[in-house]
Design a protein around this motif. Structure first.
Motif, short mmCIF file in Angstrom:
data_model
loop_
_atom_site.label_atom_id
_atom_site.label_comp_id
_atom_site.label_asym_id
_atom_site.label_seq_id
_atom_site.Cartn_x
_atom_site.Cartn_y
_atom_site.Cartn_z
N CYS A 45 46.04 37.31 24.83
CA CYS A 45 44.95 37.70 25.73
C CYS A 45 44.66 39.19 25.53
O CYS A 45 45.60 40.01 25.53
CB CYS A 45 45.36 37.43 27.17
SG CYS A 45 44.04 37.79 28.35
N HIS A 47 43.72 41.18 27.56
CA HIS A 47 44.08 41.92 28.78
C HIS A 47 45.40 42.65 28.59
O HIS A 47 45.43 43.87 28.54
CB HIS A 47 44.11 40.95 29.98
CG HIS A 47 44.41 41.63 31.27
ND1 HIS A 47 45.04 40.99 32.31
CD2 HIS A 47 44.16 42.89 31.70
CE1 HIS A 47 45.16 41.84 33.32
NE2 HIS A 47 44.63 42.98 32.98
N ILE A 48 46.50 41.91 28.44
CA ILE A 48 47.80 42.58 28.22
C ILE A 48 48.58 41.95 27.07
O ILE A 48 49.77 42.19 26.93
CB ILE A 48 48.67 42.60 29.51
CG1 ILE A 48 48.84 41.20 30.10
CG2 ILE A 48 48.07 43.53 30.55
CD1 ILE A 48 49.82 41.15 31.27
N VAL A 50 49.52 38.86 26.23
CA VAL A 50 50.41 37.70 26.34
C VAL A 50 49.70 36.44 25.84
O VAL A 50 48.48 36.41 25.71
CB VAL A 50 50.89 37.49 27.79
CG1 VAL A 50 51.65 38.72 28.28
CG2 VAL A 50 49.71 37.18 28.71
N CYS A 69 42.64 32.05 30.24
CA CYS A 69 43.99 32.61 30.20
C CYS A 69 44.70 32.20 31.48
O CYS A 69 44.21 32.46 32.59
CB CYS A 69 43.93 34.14 30.09
SG CYS A 69 45.58 34.89 30.15
N LEU A 71 47.25 33.33 32.91
CA LEU A 71 47.92 34.35 33.73
C LEU A 71 47.01 34.90 34.83
O LEU A 71 47.37 34.89 36.00
CB LEU A 71 48.45 35.47 32.84
CG LEU A 71 49.52 36.35 33.47
CD1 LEU A 71 50.68 35.52 34.01
CD2 LEU A 71 50.05 37.36 32.46
N HIS A 72 45.84 35.41 34.46
CA HIS A 72 44.93 35.98 35.47
C HIS A 72 43.56 35.33 35.45
O HIS A 72 42.62 35.85 36.05
CB HIS A 72 44.78 37.50 35.28
CG HIS A 72 46.08 38.24 35.23
ND1 HIS A 72 46.53 38.87 34.10
CD2 HIS A 72 47.05 38.40 36.17
CE1 HIS A 72 47.71 39.43 34.34
NE2 HIS A 72 48.05 39.14 35.58
N GLY A 73 43.41 34.25 34.71
CA GLY A 73 42.19 33.46 34.80
C GLY A 73 40.99 33.97 34.02
O GLY A 73 39.86 33.54 34.28
N ALA A 74 41.19 34.87 33.06
CA ALA A 74 40.05 35.32 32.26
C ALA A 74 39.42 34.14 31.53
O ALA A 74 40.13 33.23 31.08
CB ALA A 74 40.49 36.38 31.24
N PRO A 87 39.71 40.11 34.08
CA PRO A 87 40.07 41.53 33.96
C PRO A 87 39.72 42.16 32.62
O PRO A 87 39.68 43.38 32.51
CB PRO A 87 41.58 41.53 34.21
CG PRO A 87 42.02 40.15 33.93
CD PRO A 87 40.87 39.25 34.28
S1 FES Z 1 46.84 38.35 30.68
FE1 FES Z 1 45.08 37.13 30.35
S2 FES Z 1 43.83 37.57 32.04
FE2 FES Z 1 45.53 38.86 32.35
#
Ligand code: FES
Length: 114
Positions: A45, A47-48, A50, A69, A71-74, A87
């Motif tokens: 991702c 974002h971070i 992962v 994603c 983890l945070h729904g992107a 995010p």
């Molecule tokens: S790690 Fe994918 S949206 Fe945060």
């Protein structure tokens, strides 16, 4: 550019996604099939960094029309990996050029995910 086989087309159910574990020295990849077309991305991702899937092979939202994603729904567009919501909106997944040959083998660059 040297290519390596990723899988057979029929290994990916039509309209669904499949993850590929990292080989030694490679990041994981995942692929989405739409008919004879396959979209391949590095499983990280923006974002971070992962992996997008918590459950194996779960890369699409419940409607099956976007990459998500876990983890945070992107949300990302299937066709180009562009993040439309979440995010990391405006960033993109790392796309991997993939080819499907006449025999149904999916090929990616040898260094995909490096
Ligand atoms: S790690 Fe994918 S949206 Fe945060």
């Amino acid at each position: 550019m040297s290519l390596r086989p990723l899988c057979r087309l029929e290994d990916i159910p039509d309209g669904q996604a499949k993850g590929f574990s990292p080989a030694a020295g490679f990041a994981g990849l995942f692929a989405i099939r739409q008919g004879r077309q396959v979209f391949v991305y590095v499983n990280a991702c923006p974002h971070i960094g992962v992996a997008l899937d918590i459950m194996p092979d779960r890369f699409l939202n419940h409607r099956g029309n976007a990459i998500i994603c876990a983890l945070h729904g992107a949300l990302f567009r299937i066709e180009d990996g562009f993040c439309t919501q979440g995010p990391c909106v405006g960033d993109s997944l790392e796309a991997v050029p993939a080819e499907v040959d006449a025999a149904g083998t999916v090929w990616v660059p040898e260094d995909a995910g490096l």
